[in-house]
Design an enzyme around this catalytic site. Sequence first.
Site, short mmCIF file in Angstrom:
data_model
loop_
_atom_site.label_atom_id
_atom_site.label_comp_id
_atom_site.label_asym_id
_atom_site.label_seq_id
_atom_site.Cartn_x
_atom_site.Cartn_y
_atom_site.Cartn_z
N ASN A 77 0.76 -1.27 0.18
CA ASN A 77 -0.12 0.06 -0.06
C ASN A 77 0.81 1.48 0.04
O ASN A 77 1.88 1.28 0.60
CB ASN A 77 -0.92 0.08 1.21
CG ASN A 77 -1.72 1.32 1.43
OD1 ASN A 77 -2.68 1.33 0.56
ND2 ASN A 77 -1.17 2.23 1.92
N THR A 93 -8.61 2.10 -4.35
CA THR A 93 -8.45 1.30 -3.17
C THR A 93 -8.24 2.38 -1.90
O THR A 93 -8.56 1.77 -0.65
CB THR A 93 -7.04 0.66 -3.18
OG1 THR A 93 -6.07 1.53 -3.57
CG2 THR A 93 -6.97 -0.59 -3.98
N GLU A 94 -8.55 3.61 -2.21
CA GLU A 94 -8.52 4.56 -1.17
C GLU A 94 -9.13 5.82 -1.67
O GLU A 94 -8.65 6.68 -2.52
CB GLU A 94 -7.19 4.90 -0.46
CG GLU A 94 -6.59 3.78 0.42
CD GLU A 94 -5.27 4.22 1.21
OE1 GLU A 94 -5.21 5.51 1.46
OE2 GLU A 94 -4.55 3.39 1.48
N ASN A 95 -10.23 6.26 -1.21
CA ASN A 95 -10.77 7.55 -1.48
C ASN A 95 -11.63 8.14 -0.46
O ASN A 95 -12.55 7.68 -0.19
CB ASN A 95 -11.42 7.63 -2.81
CG ASN A 95 -11.94 9.18 -3.33
OD1 ASN A 95 -13.00 9.28 -3.30
ND2 ASN A 95 -11.09 10.20 -3.37
#
EC number: 3.2.1.21
Length: 553
Positions: A200, A410-412
Amino acid sequence: MSLQRMLKLLYALVLCVSANEDFDWTKNERGSFYYGTFPTGFSWGAGGSAYQTEGAWDKDGKGMSIWDVFAHKKGKIFLNDTADHSCEGYYKFKDDITLMKDMKFNHYRFSISWPRIFPNGIKADHINEKGIKYYDDLINMLLDNNITPIVTLYHWDLPQVLHEKYGGWQNASMVNYFNDFANLCFERFGDRVKYWITFNNPWSSAVEGYETGEHAPGLKLKGTGAYKAAHHIIKAHAKVWHTYDTQWRSKQKGLVGISLLADWGEPVDITNQRDIEAAERYVQFYMGWFATPIFNGDYPQVMKDYIGRKSAQQGLGTSRLPVFSSQEKTYIKGTCDFLGIGHFTTRYITQKNYPSGRGNSYFTDRDLVELVDPRWPDPGSEWLYSVPWGFRRLLNFVKTQYGNPMIYVTENGVSEKVQRCTDLCDEWRMQYFKDYINEMLKALKDGVNVKGYTAWSLLDKFEWDEGFSERFGLFYVDFLNKNKPRYPKASVQYYKRIISSNGFPNQREVQPILFDPLTSHMEMVTEIVVPTVCTLCILLAAVFLMFLLRGRF
């Protein structure tokens, strides 16, 4: 044929033509809202990570991570917070899965703590079966509730022993140690886990861990540390991908990708070639640093040129950017079944020359300056401004640059510094989700291959060097209460409605342009559906509509 059906046909034709065109970077359409839904099977979820949420930092045989040690050093974390207990997710995961089930999540993204599985970081030393059981139980319960686990193998919590003995990611031995850890995870969990993320946001691990020292392990090896760490991380990713490909893929039928954080860089002056080049350089030094080797086999040429030139000006015999051998380039290229994109914000970029005599670092190597528009909303983290139009531009950049890979966001998400009101009314988060998810929908209509979206994050949690001062969660966590109760913020119901509607449906097929109050200062937009619709299509559509209307009336 009725006029309504003819309009539907025309609408579909315009979308079809527009999706096949390249994204036009010279256009500045930023304020429109597009009504539509995502494809059937689009995956919705949320995420978190082991160190940020689990707590139980020294329970059931878990070893120390670099973040356990770093957070216990006074002055490293805001208010000297630690994640020793955090959300107590280690004990409360069943409650959290119930929350996910109620929201009808398709997936949940979490990470496996390396030192919870290998307390000393090395398989030969000891395998902690209690750690294995925890993740077994978590995965099984997710699947029992029809929630797909998306599992990250490394979300920054390197075993402390590997840092003390070898210098962590500064040492090439991490490649094999990480591969041993990943291989055991494939062996124990791969019969049920089909989506694996190796790393990540390796940008933060490299730059903030080994260049600025803001994150664990806190080293300040300016000009060299970040590049060396990234070099080993890229090779470790490739090795894990090959391990899965050769030993597990045929039996387990899973996918292995990587999650890269990527802010968008927009030229301050889109007519100025130096600003245009600086903005692309910003993205290449950020996401391209990792994505370009993984997709194309080597570092971006602009990184090699700039770092090589500055190294020579320093009098160094070789570049501070490490070199991949020809065999390594071949080995690394193509090691990505899907690309995870973490995206939060955008910067304006302009050219700025930094003389090498002032000392070199990752930041001065880029020869650029980052700027923000003071009108951009910034409800929480000092680095996070709401600039939704940058998301679409970034996704289209990935499509163009890397051959339109399969993408999972995957991230927001967005944070708040303090709880704004007692009834958990996080209207700024609802606005953020609305705007960013809508830009992702436009990107999908542009032809970008987006398969899923992960809201960041499910819970308020430990936010690294900011401790508990910033909250990204859909659910508020009372960290002062020993039981760490969760309370839904207003954004929970809003996101739930987006999931149940699979986007932003509307009864009418062709919508007028709607302007968001957050971006009302931006210039007028001339698009009909998406800005890649060509002028010819618009003219043809207008003539066709006039013909239809005359015939009907």
